[in-house]
Design a protein around this motif. Structure first.
Motif, PDB file in Angstrom:
ATOM      1  N   LEU A  35       0.756  -1.236   0.014  1.00 59.36           N
ATOM      2  CA  LEU A  35       0.059  -0.023  -0.004  1.00 59.36           C
ATOM      3  C   LEU A  35       0.765   1.330  -0.120  1.00 59.36           C
ATOM      4  CD1 LEU A  35      -2.915   1.199   0.311  1.00 59.36           C
ATOM      5  CD2 LEU A  35      -2.370   1.325   2.939  1.00 59.36           C
ATOM      6  N   THR A  36       0.478   2.373  -1.075  1.00 56.04           N
ATOM      7  CA  THR A  36       1.487   3.432  -0.798  1.00 56.04           C
ATOM      8  C   THR A  36       0.541   4.429  -0.886  1.00 56.04           C
ATOM      9  OG1 THR A  36       1.546   3.542  -3.509  1.00 56.04           O
ATOM     10  CG2 THR A  36       3.241   2.248  -2.263  1.00 56.04           C
ATOM     11  N   ALA A  37       0.610   5.860  -0.474  1.00 55.04           N
ATOM     12  CA  ALA A  37       0.096   6.898  -0.520  1.00 55.04           C
ATOM     13  C   ALA A  37       0.961   8.097  -0.497  1.00 55.04           C
ATOM     14  CB  ALA A  37      -0.895   6.947   0.692  1.00 55.04           C
ATOM     15  N   ASP A  38       0.790   8.860  -1.470  1.00 53.85           N
ATOM     16  CA  ASP A  38       1.854   9.918  -1.834  1.00 53.85           C
ATOM     17  C   ASP A  38       0.863  11.189  -2.188  1.00 53.85           C
ATOM     18  OD1 ASP A  38       4.592   9.072  -1.377  1.00 53.85           O
ATOM     19  OD2 ASP A  38       3.538   7.402  -2.686  1.00 53.85           O
ATOM     20  N   THR A  39       1.530  12.420  -1.864  1.00 52.62           N
ATOM     21  CA  THR A  39       0.949  13.622  -2.091  1.00 52.62           C
ATOM     22  C   THR A  39       2.018  14.111  -3.427  1.00 52.62           C
ATOM     23  OG1 THR A  39       2.312  14.764  -0.536  1.00 52.62           O
ATOM     24  CG2 THR A  39      -0.235  14.368  -0.224  1.00 52.62           C
ATOM     25  N   ASP A  40       1.235  14.688  -4.468  1.00 52.78           N
ATOM     26  CA  ASP A  40       2.102  15.234  -5.571  1.00 52.78           C
ATOM     27  C   ASP A  40       1.354  16.424  -6.134  1.00 52.78           C
ATOM     28  OD1 ASP A  40       3.578  15.602  -7.822  1.00 52.78           O
ATOM     29  OD2 ASP A  40       2.916  13.718  -8.934  1.00 52.78           O
ATOM     30  N   GLY A  41       2.078  17.525  -5.795  1.00 54.84           N
ATOM     31  CA  GLY A  41       1.228  18.662  -6.283  1.00 54.84           C
ATOM     32  C   GLY A  41       0.053  19.016  -5.398  1.00 54.84           C
ATOM     33  N   ASP A  42      -1.180  19.254  -5.993  1.00 53.10           N
ATOM     34  CA  ASP A  42      -2.556  19.206  -5.402  1.00 53.10           C
ATOM     35  C   ASP A  42      -3.354  18.052  -5.317  1.00 53.10           C
ATOM     36  OD1 ASP A  42      -3.088  19.364  -8.046  1.00 53.10           O
ATOM     37  OD2 ASP A  42      -4.152  20.940  -7.856  1.00 53.10           O
ATOM     38  N   GLU A  43      -2.659  16.848  -5.769  1.00 54.70           N
ATOM     39  CA  GLU A  43      -3.143  15.362  -5.630  1.00 54.70           C
ATOM     40  C   GLU A  43      -2.787  14.548  -4.516  1.00 54.70           C
ATOM     41  OE1 GLU A  43      -4.490  15.155 -10.327  1.00 54.70           O
ATOM     42  OE2 GLU A  43      -2.816  14.209  -9.575  1.00 54.70           O
ATOM     43  N   LEU A  44      -3.598  13.699  -4.007  1.00 57.06           N
ATOM     44  CA  LEU A  44      -3.239  12.462  -3.224  1.00 57.06           C
ATOM     45  C   LEU A  44      -3.417  11.340  -4.193  1.00 57.06           C
ATOM     46  CD1 LEU A  44      -2.272  11.160  -0.660  1.00 57.06           C
ATOM     47  CD2 LEU A  44      -4.678  11.533   0.165  1.00 57.06           C
ATOM     48  N   ALA A  45      -2.588  10.627  -4.271  1.00 58.20           N
ATOM     49  CA  ALA A  45      -2.557   9.258  -5.089  1.00 58.20           C
ATOM     50  C   ALA A  45      -2.357   7.956  -3.910  1.00 58.20           C
ATOM     51  CB  ALA A  45      -1.691   9.040  -6.078  1.00 58.20           C
ATOM     52  N   VAL A  46      -3.312   7.009  -4.141  1.00 56.24           N
ATOM     53  CA  VAL A  46      -3.115   5.565  -3.324  1.00 56.24           C
ATOM     54  C   VAL A  46      -3.409   4.616  -4.142  1.00 56.24           C
ATOM     55  CG1 VAL A  46      -4.385   4.563  -1.359  1.00 56.24           C
ATOM     56  CG2 VAL A  46      -4.392   6.906  -1.377  1.00 56.24           C
ATOM     57  N   ASP A  47      -2.358   3.649  -3.992  1.00 58.79           N
ATOM     58  CA  ASP A  47      -2.331   2.348  -4.851  1.00 58.79           C
ATOM     59  C   ASP A  47      -2.111   1.346  -3.784  1.00 58.79           C
ATOM     60  OD1 ASP A  47      -2.031   3.231  -7.753  1.00 58.79           O
ATOM     61  OD2 ASP A  47      -1.077   4.511  -6.779  1.00 58.79           O
ATOM     62  N   GLY A  48      -2.904   0.223  -3.868  1.00 57.61           N
ATOM     63  CA  GLY A  48      -2.694  -1.152  -3.161  1.00 57.61           C
ATOM     64  C   GLY A  48      -2.776  -2.269  -3.948  1.00 57.61           C
ATOM     65  N   THR A  49      -2.101  -3.238  -3.570  1.00 51.39           N
ATOM     66  CA  THR A  49      -2.239  -4.524  -3.905  1.00 51.39           C
ATOM     67  C   THR A  49      -2.191  -5.939  -2.817  1.00 51.39           C
ATOM     68  OG1 THR A  49       0.207  -5.171  -4.222  1.00 51.39           O
ATOM     69  CG2 THR A  49      -0.879  -4.043  -5.945  1.00 51.39           C
ATOM     70  N   PHE A  50      -2.859  -6.895  -3.185  1.00 48.66           N
ATOM     71  CA  PHE A  50      -3.155  -7.857  -2.141  1.00 48.66           C
ATOM     72  C   PHE A  50      -3.196  -9.403  -2.744  1.00 48.66           C
ATOM     73  CE2 PHE A  50      -4.273  -9.508   1.960  1.00 48.66           C
ATOM     74  CZ  PHE A  50      -5.197 -10.573   1.805  1.00 48.66           C
ATOM     75  N   ASN A  51      -2.456 -10.091  -2.421  1.00 48.90           N
ATOM     76  CA  ASN A  51      -2.802 -11.761  -2.999  1.00 48.90           C
ATOM     77  C   ASN A  51      -2.354 -12.718  -1.882  1.00 48.90           C
ATOM     78  OD1 ASN A  51      -2.511 -13.191  -5.575  1.00 48.90           O
ATOM     79  ND2 ASN A  51      -0.595 -14.071  -4.728  1.00 48.90           N
ATOM     80  N   VAL A  52      -3.434 -13.547  -1.794  1.00 45.84           N
ATOM     81  CA  VAL A  52      -3.345 -14.970  -1.234  1.00 45.84           C
ATOM     82  C   VAL A  52      -3.293 -16.110  -1.756  1.00 45.84           C
ATOM     83  CG1 VAL A  52      -4.181 -16.232   0.590  1.00 45.84           C
ATOM     84  CG2 VAL A  52      -4.387 -13.558   0.751  1.00 45.84           C
ATOM     85  N   GLU A  53      -2.317 -17.052  -1.994  1.00 40.62           N
ATOM     86  CA  GLU A  53      -2.303 -18.282  -2.696  1.00 40.62           C
ATOM     87  C   GLU A  53      -2.694 -19.216  -1.680  1.00 40.62           C
ATOM     88  OE1 GLU A  53       1.221 -19.009  -4.620  1.00 40.62           O
ATOM     89  OE2 GLU A  53       1.274 -16.918  -5.826  1.00 40.62           O
ATOM     90  N   ALA A  54      -3.904 -20.096  -2.088  1.00 40.55           N
ATOM     91  CA  ALA A  54      -4.297 -21.056  -1.473  1.00 40.55           C
ATOM     92  C   ALA A  54      -5.227 -22.151  -1.988  1.00 40.55           C
ATOM     93  CB  ALA A  54      -4.982 -20.585   0.123  1.00 40.55           C
TER      94      ALA A  54
END
Length: 668
Positions: free
Chosen positions: A460-479
């Motif tokens: 999970l990442t969250a970063d401000t850039d200029g006047d924007e806030l960007a959030v990205d996330g990934t998730f994986n479970v192998e079963a």
């Protein structure tokens, strides 16, 4: 006042909308019921039947017992019919729904515009996708929005991985935020923890700085404990202020020793041991403010109290009626408690001039036998419903594997929050965790017949850039067999939860059918761009007929398809057998006794119409779910195997709720 026919039509429309909402939530929400702890098992492969015929009602009696009067009935000359339900009030741009019970396929698509409001005006773009199948659960998502006014800058980075090769976690966060606080201050902490199967050590510090706090009084305490061959030695150094009503307990050296005897010495007496108290430094200062000052250093030596601890603990365990322990078993558990070695135990707290500083260092060893004894205790507890025998045995095997592999877990942290004089709140935090000898531990587990933990990765990442806030996330479970276990876990929770239904009720029958449905794969995708929301979801069941049969008292639909034209939505239901009705020559008067025909229903005779009706597109539904058209097996390399998403339960539940809300909007 509305007419009876109008009320009937409204009830019919409401029933259809309620069913659509139920179907959407059931198809998509199944994957949100939680991911059980999985230690392996056989992998189930999705299979499709040879034909792609649309499943229909077998008889008209089944259909009329479940459905409201249709808007239109199209009779065929082969004894079958098509029922059409219209909704002229649809206000979504696109709404498609398809279901085929014999194929076990469900698919839905909703596209609509959303109006600007306080909750969405700052949201520029969002995407979310997730897939749950027999091999695991995976997903990712992204979000771009206008930077909130109270965030000046923000950077968050969280990642973790558990596999056969590693077990690690890293997280960091820095940020500056606007604050309305009227004073400055800071809180910080740092430290580390290391644990093995038989030893735990930790050291660290924490501080709180509050300039507004009173500096007239202060307190200092330093405590250390040493484990000796015949007992324990405690060294204490204290500085403190005393109120008038407490001063008489400490105002002379002799009185101070009597007070210490009552505080520390009586403990040894109660345990059948002895204690020796020695005051090594003493200073008492009387003050006119009424807050006298005490500075004292002393040592307490305990001897022979371990036997008392063992005896009292043995009596407690042996006499506890909820435990099935013999006297010898209770003695063994009590002995493991006193065998615990305290290598280091030091604690310091210093409160002075508006700040509090705490430091600690602890090291405990030889608790492996105590851990096993606690498992024995859990096994004997009659009231413990949370653990079953297999859970206890797995935990016991895990401890043995940790000991054999010398598995070591390390955790470090460093975090601070500061309120500055410029009305800013500053955050800086970092956490790390890793293991040593993890590969050896996995080998030890497998050699004992226990499957390795599921492979899990997330970020999970969250970063401000200029006047924007960007959030990205990934998730994986192998079963393996995760989809089926997720449904079964949901069914068990529904049966045993506080809102559990009565056995034999319609809800209980549906839950039972759902647990027998054998979910193979479920997928959901959602996006929000340029004030347009798009939600798509689908699922494949091995035995969907069980779910359809459980709903027969209300809807009982075996196959449906929808069509939207110029804002008007229509639902089509296929009935294979109209019973004793001669559909080749029948008119409305011949079938108006059926429940699917009302006073406002238009009946088209077999020879009076020539139309084609939409049917569920089985190939499209399989393709969306990543299933091959012929075999039904998950397609290798298909994009659906790496679908985006933030998390299992929260994400899919939110999408299911959104789907329901969009459908129910048609009520207004």
């Amino acid at each position: 006042m509305p007419s009876d026919s109008t009320d009937s039509r409204r009830q019919s429309t409401d029933a259809r909308r309620a069913f659509l909402a139920l179907l959407l939530v059931a198809a998509v929400g199944i994957a949100s019921m939680g991911l059980p702890v999985v230690y392996g098992g056989m992998t189930t492969t999705a299979e499709a039947t040879d034909s792609a015929d649309v499943e229909s009602y077998d008889t008209i009696s089944q259909a009329e017992s479940d459905l409201d009067p249709a808007d239109e009935v199209y009779l065929r000359d082969d004894g079958s019919a098509v029922l059409r339900y219209d909704d002229e009030e649809t206000d979504v741009n696109q709404f498609n729904l398809g279901m085929n019970a014999s194929e076990g396929l469900v698919h839905m698509l909703v596209v609509d515009d959303i109006e600007d409001n306080d909750s969405t005006e700052d949201l520029e773009e969002a995407n979310f996708s997730a897939i749950l199948d027999q091999q695991g659960f995976s997903g990712d998502g992204s979000l771009v929005m206008q930077q909130p006014d109270d965030i000046q800058d923000l950077s968050v980075d969280v990642s973790g991985e558990v596999s056969d090769e590693t077990n690690e976690f890293d997280a960091s966060a820095t940020g500056t935020f606007d604050s309305d606080a009227t004073s400055t201050g800071a809180v910080s902490t740092s430290g580390h923890m290391t644990a093995t199967a038989d030893r735990l050590e930790t050291a660290g510090s924490a501080s709180v700085d509050d300039p507004m706090a009173s500096s007239d009084t202060g307190m200092y305490m330093d405590v250390s404990l040493e484990d000796t061959s015949d007992g324990y030695t405690v060294d204490v150094s204290r500085e403190r202020s005393l109120s008038d009503f407490r001063s008489s307990d400490w105002d002379t050296r002799e009185q101070a020793k009597q007070t210490l005897q009552s505080q520390y010495g009586d403990l040894a007496t109660g345990m059948g041991g002895t204690s020796t108290i020695d005051i090594t430094s003493y200073n008492y200062e009387e003050r006119s403010t009424g807050q006298d000052r005490l500075e004292i250093d002393f040592t307490v030596e305990y001897t022979g109290i371990e036997d008392g601890i063992e005896e009292q603990l043995t009596d407690t365990l042996a006499n506890d009626q909820s435990m099935d322990l013999s006297r010898s078993e209770a003695e063994e558990i009590a002995s493991s408690v006193t065998d615990l070695e305290i290598e280091t135990a030091e604690f310091t707290v210093n409160e002075r001039d508006g700040s509090i500083d705490v430091e600690w260092e602890f090291a405990l060893a030889n608790y492996n036998e105590l851990s096993l004894a606690m498992l024995d205790l859990a096994e004997s507890a009659e009231t413990n419903e949370a653990l079953n025998q297999s859970d206890i045995e797995d935990a016991r095997t895990s401890l043995e594997a940790q000991q054999a592999a010398d598995l070591t877990w390390n955790f470090e942290w460093d975090a601070s929050v500061e309120q500055t004089s410029s009305d800013e709140l500053q955050l800086d935090a970092e956490l790390t965790s890793d293991t040593e000898n993890w590969v050896a531990y996995i080998d030890e587990l497998e050699s004992r017949g226990v499957d390795a933990p599921n492979d899990v990765t997330f970020s999970l990442t969250a970063d401000t850039d200029g006047d924007e806030l960007a959030v990205d996330g990934t998730f994986n479970v192998e079963a393996q067999d995760l989809a089926s276990q997720a449904v079964e876990s949901m069914a068990q929770s529904a049966r045993s939860g506080p809102a559990a239904s009565q056995p034999g009720s319609e809800t209980d029958q549906f839950i039972s059918a759902l647990s027998e449905s054998e979910l193979e794969v479920a997928r959901v995708d959602a996006s929000l761009t340029d004030n347009t929301v798009r939600v798509e979801g689908g699922a494949k069941f091995e035995n969907m007929s069980a779910v359809a049969d459980s709903l027969s008292s209300t809807v009982g639909i075996g196959a449906i398809a929808t069509e939207t034209t110029d804002g008007n939505a229509s639902v089509y239901v296929h009935v294979d057998d109209m019973g004793d009705v001669d559909t080749e020559s029948a008119t409305k008067s011949d079938i108006e006794h059926l429940g699917v025909v009302g006073s406002e229903t238009t009946v088209h005779q077999a020879s009076e119409w020539d139309e084609e009706f939409p049917e569920p597109d089985n190939a499209e539904m399989r393709n969306y779910l990543g299933l091959s058209t012929e075999s039904g097996e998950t397609t290798e390399g298909d994009d659906s195997e790496s679908i985006p998403g933030f998390g299992a339960g929260v994400g899919l539940a939110a999408i299911a709720g959104l789907l329901t809300a969009l459908v129910l909007r048609q009520r207004t």
